[in-house]
Scaffold this active site. Structure first.
Site, PDB file in Angstrom:
ATOM      1  N   LYS A  10      -7.360  -0.231 -10.156  1.00 19.28           N
ATOM      2  CA  LYS A  10      -8.132  -0.914  -9.094  1.00 19.28           C
ATOM      3  C   LYS A  10      -9.309  -0.052  -8.663  1.00 19.28           C
ATOM      4  O   LYS A  10      -9.128   1.122  -8.334  1.00 19.28           O
ATOM      5  CB  LYS A  10      -7.218  -1.189  -7.901  1.00 19.28           C
ATOM      6  CG  LYS A  10      -7.917  -1.770  -6.690  1.00 19.28           C
ATOM      7  CD  LYS A  10      -6.924  -2.186  -5.632  1.00 19.28           C
ATOM      8  CE  LYS A  10      -7.580  -2.498  -4.312  1.00 19.28           C
ATOM      9  NZ  LYS A  10      -8.053  -1.308  -3.591  1.00 19.28           N
ATOM     10  N   HIS A  69     -13.201  -1.568  -2.841  1.00 19.45           N
ATOM     11  CA  HIS A  69     -12.343  -1.100  -1.736  1.00 19.45           C
ATOM     12  C   HIS A  69     -12.795  -1.731  -0.414  1.00 19.45           C
ATOM     13  O   HIS A  69     -12.849  -1.073   0.629  1.00 19.45           O
ATOM     14  CB  HIS A  69     -12.429   0.435  -1.656  1.00 19.45           C
ATOM     15  CG  HIS A  69     -11.209   1.110  -1.124  1.00 19.45           C
ATOM     16  ND1 HIS A  69     -10.551   2.096  -1.800  1.00 19.45           N
ATOM     17  CD2 HIS A  69     -10.534   0.978   0.036  1.00 19.45           C
ATOM     18  CE1 HIS A  69      -9.532   2.535  -1.084  1.00 19.45           C
ATOM     19  NE2 HIS A  69      -9.493   1.869   0.037  1.00 19.45           N
ATOM     20  N   SER A 117     -13.123  -4.045  -7.833  1.00 23.62           N
ATOM     21  CA  SER A 117     -13.015  -3.814  -6.386  1.00 23.62           C
ATOM     22  C   SER A 117     -13.945  -2.694  -5.956  1.00 23.62           C
ATOM     23  O   SER A 117     -14.131  -1.716  -6.685  1.00 23.62           O
ATOM     24  CB  SER A 117     -11.566  -3.416  -6.064  1.00 23.62           C
ATOM     25  OG  SER A 117     -11.440  -2.996  -4.718  1.00 23.62           O
ATOM     26  N   THR A 129      -5.212   3.029  -7.484  1.00 23.73           N
ATOM     27  CA  THR A 129      -6.563   2.972  -6.911  1.00 23.73           C
ATOM     28  C   THR A 129      -7.348   4.177  -7.416  1.00 23.73           C
ATOM     29  O   THR A 129      -6.912   5.317  -7.267  1.00 23.73           O
ATOM     30  CB  THR A 129      -6.489   2.966  -5.369  1.00 23.73           C
ATOM     31  OG1 THR A 129      -5.751   1.819  -4.966  1.00 23.73           O
ATOM     32  CG2 THR A 129      -7.874   2.920  -4.748  1.00 23.73           C
ATOM     33  N   GLY A 180      -7.633  -9.039   1.519  1.00 20.06           N
ATOM     34  CA  GLY A 180      -7.296  -7.877   2.343  1.00 20.06           C
ATOM     35  C   GLY A 180      -7.426  -8.140   3.835  1.00 20.06           C
ATOM     36  O   GLY A 180      -6.458  -8.485   4.516  1.00 20.06           O
ATOM     37  N   SER A 203       0.831  -1.211   0.000  1.00 16.49           N
ATOM     38  CA  SER A 203       0.000   0.000   0.000  1.00 16.49           C
ATOM     39  C   SER A 203       0.862   1.256   0.000  1.00 16.49           C
ATOM     40  O   SER A 203       1.892   1.321   0.669  1.00 16.49           O
ATOM     41  CB  SER A 203      -0.890  -0.008   1.244  1.00 16.49           C
ATOM     42  OG  SER A 203      -1.468   1.259   1.440  1.00 16.49           O
ATOM     43  N   TYR A 244      -1.798   5.967  -4.708  1.00 15.53           N
ATOM     44  CA  TYR A 244      -2.821   7.002  -4.638  1.00 15.53           C
ATOM     45  C   TYR A 244      -2.262   8.210  -5.351  1.00 15.53           C
ATOM     46  O   TYR A 244      -1.087   8.557  -5.160  1.00 15.53           O
ATOM     47  CB  TYR A 244      -3.113   7.404  -3.192  1.00 15.53           C
ATOM     48  CG  TYR A 244      -4.085   6.487  -2.490  1.00 15.53           C
ATOM     49  CD1 TYR A 244      -5.325   6.191  -3.041  1.00 15.53           C
ATOM     50  CD2 TYR A 244      -3.758   5.914  -1.268  1.00 15.53           C
ATOM     51  CE1 TYR A 244      -6.209   5.347  -2.400  1.00 15.53           C
ATOM     52  CE2 TYR A 244      -4.655   5.070  -0.621  1.00 15.53           C
ATOM     53  CZ  TYR A 244      -5.868   4.794  -1.198  1.00 15.53           C
ATOM     54  OH  TYR A 244      -6.757   3.966  -0.565  1.00 15.53           O
TER      55      TYR A 244
END
Ligand code: GLV
Length: 498
Positions: free
Chosen positions: A363, A387, A385, A291, A441, A242, A265
């Protein structure tokens, strides 16, 4: 012996102060009412009914904690013990000795730790001891790690990891939608040897399981992402690190040899995002997973109530300092609001491509329309996804829209899915509906919280074993043998009625 005036005045003063704090009126540095709650719960559990006694003892608890924090005492901690439970409140690393004493002298099997949020570094050290204690856990499926994580973690962090957005409809739906899919096994096929291996972007995987990007692993365990990375490497599984990790890209890269992807991000400060991508690339990460479902962070009400503290993103050290004003709510939400770029749009995927030579996966796709756009802008893979139900509530479960996305891209790029994967049968269902692999996750986080690196290995190991078992019982000796006809979705059942 008569008590002289001064100590008596001090004692009374402290008692009043403690009472005030316990009653929620105090403002002693770094102390909230957690210690009092822990002590109260304990007193009730051992049958103390007197309100005065409960108030008095819990006031002392608050005072002790306050004093320890205020004066940074070298040993600070208090412990209340009953048969096999210990409650520890502490602000000092040395409380480790006390914990050690409890565990090994009295054979404590369950330890609850409370720590104020801003003392989280200490609570992490303590958690490592709890994990090291390895309290005779016998686990049969990955769901069981959640309860262990709940016991090991401060409430604020457990809530952060567990929680979803608003009504948590999508959070529940992610799991329940898998349960609505049935399997259509075939028999009398030679399943004496099962091969779960597959490939993604040219990389060989021992099974179609990846570690999903989740932030803040040091909130779960002191070794943070390094422990997760080592476990993933030991299981021959790709970890997607991440952007919001507590260990740096470099620390994770040097922790062991493995194929890893980096999740991105896009911040308002594009230079910061670009810098991290470049660092990941030069550390040997093999793909970037952007993402795209987070122009702002979802409303996670538990985090708002708990005034969740934004986990420290070590990668940003020296690059970005953010003054996030939480206004009494979630500091994480305020941090996200300050940093994330809400203007991000399709053309910006071109920008991401321009800052790296690595393949880009996107994603957060939930519709055929967006899947087609993703292929048009030249991504190398798609992750279906929502999230983990943490962003927009009331979107469908990822597994429910997987097939629509797979059909839309018609093999142009591999499609992955995450959200709600708790069983080997879930992985089998995802493969049957066209996923190349799944990403896991929360179970990884729960394994990490419960038992560190070993816990993560256990989680991946259990899922792999379950998948292997499912493939054998369904008559699929290899991943390629798993086909659409091996599953029956609710839509299939409806169609068969018409
Ligand atoms: C971050 O991505 C989160 O879901 O908390």
């Amino acid at each position: 012996m008569p008590i002289s005036g001064a100590p008596l005045a001090v004692a009374v003063g402290f008692a009043i102060l403690g009472y005030e704090i316990e009653a929620g009126n105090g403002g002693f540095t770094g102390v909230d009412r957690g210690p009092a709650e822990v002590v109260k719960a304990h007193l009730r559990s051992i049958g103390v009914k007197s309100t005065v006694a409960v108030r008095f003892l819990s006031s002392i608890a608050v005072l002790l904690t306050a004093g320890m924090i205020r004066f940074k005492l070298p040993f600070s901690g208090y412990i209340l013990a009953s048969d096999d439970q210990f409650f520890l409140c502490s602000c000092s690393v040395r409380a480790y000795y006390a914990l050690d004493f409890c565990m090994y002298t009295f054979g404590a099997r369950r330890i609850l730790i409370y720590n104020t949020a801003n003392m989280y570094a200490h609570s992490l050290k303590l958690q490592s001891i709890v994990c090291a204690g390895n309290m005779e856990i016998s686990i049969t499926n990955v769901r069981e790690f959640e309860e262990l994580a709940r016991q090991a973690l401060p409430k604020m962090f457990y809530d952060y990891f567990r929680g979803g957005a608003e009504d948590e409809f999508t959070l529940r739906e992610n799991v329940e939608a898998f349960q609505r899919i049935r399997l259509n096994p075939r028999v009398l096929l030679d399943v004496s040897s099962i091969n779960m291996s597959t490939s993604l972007l040219g990389f060989k995987l021992s099974s179609p399981i990846l570690v999903a990007p989740t932030g803040g692993h040091k909130l779960a365990h002191p070794q943070g992402e390094v422990a997760t990375a080592r476990a993933a490497a030991a299981c021959n599984t790709i970890m997607v690190l991440s952007f919001s990790s507590n260990c740096t890209i470099e620390e994770v890269a040097s922790s062991c040899n493995a194929i890893r992807f980096f999740q991105l991000y896009v911040y308002k400060r594009r230079d910061v995002s670009a810098k991290l991508v470049q660092r990941a690339e030069s550390c040997g990460f093999k793909a970037i997973v952007v993402t795209v479902d987070t122009p702002r962070i979802g409303r996670r009400e538990a985090d708002i109530k708990n005034k969740m503290v934004a986990p420290k993103i070590s990668n940003l050290e020296g690059l970005l300092s953010v003054d996030a004003n939480a206004d009494g709510g979630s500091n994480l939400e305020a941090f996200a609001y300050e940093t994330l770029d809400p203007s991000l749009s399709w053309k910006d995927i071109g920008w991401v491509k321009s800052i790296t030579k690595l393949p880009i996966l996107i994603k957060g796709i939930l519709t055929a329309e967006d899947a087609r756009k993703a292929v048009e802008v030249g991504v190398s893979g798609i992750v279906v996804s929502n999230h983990g139900g943490r962003q927009l509530d009331y979107v469908p479960a990822s597994i429910s829209v997987l097939e629509e996305v797979v059909q839309a891209v018609s093999g142009a790029v591999p499609v992955l899915v995450d959200g709600g994967v708790r069983r080997g049968t879930d992985i089998f269902k995802a493969i049957a509906l066209g996923a190349r692999a799944v990403m896991v996750g929360r179970p990884i986080i729960y394994g990490l919280a419960a038992k560190g690196e070993l816990g993560v290995r256990n989680v991946i190991g259990i899922l792999k074993n379950e998948l292997e078992h499912t493939m054998a019982l369904a008559g699929c000796p290899s991943v390629e043998d798993i086909t659409r006809s091996h599953v029956q979705t609710p839509a299939d059942r409806l169609r068969s009625l018409i």
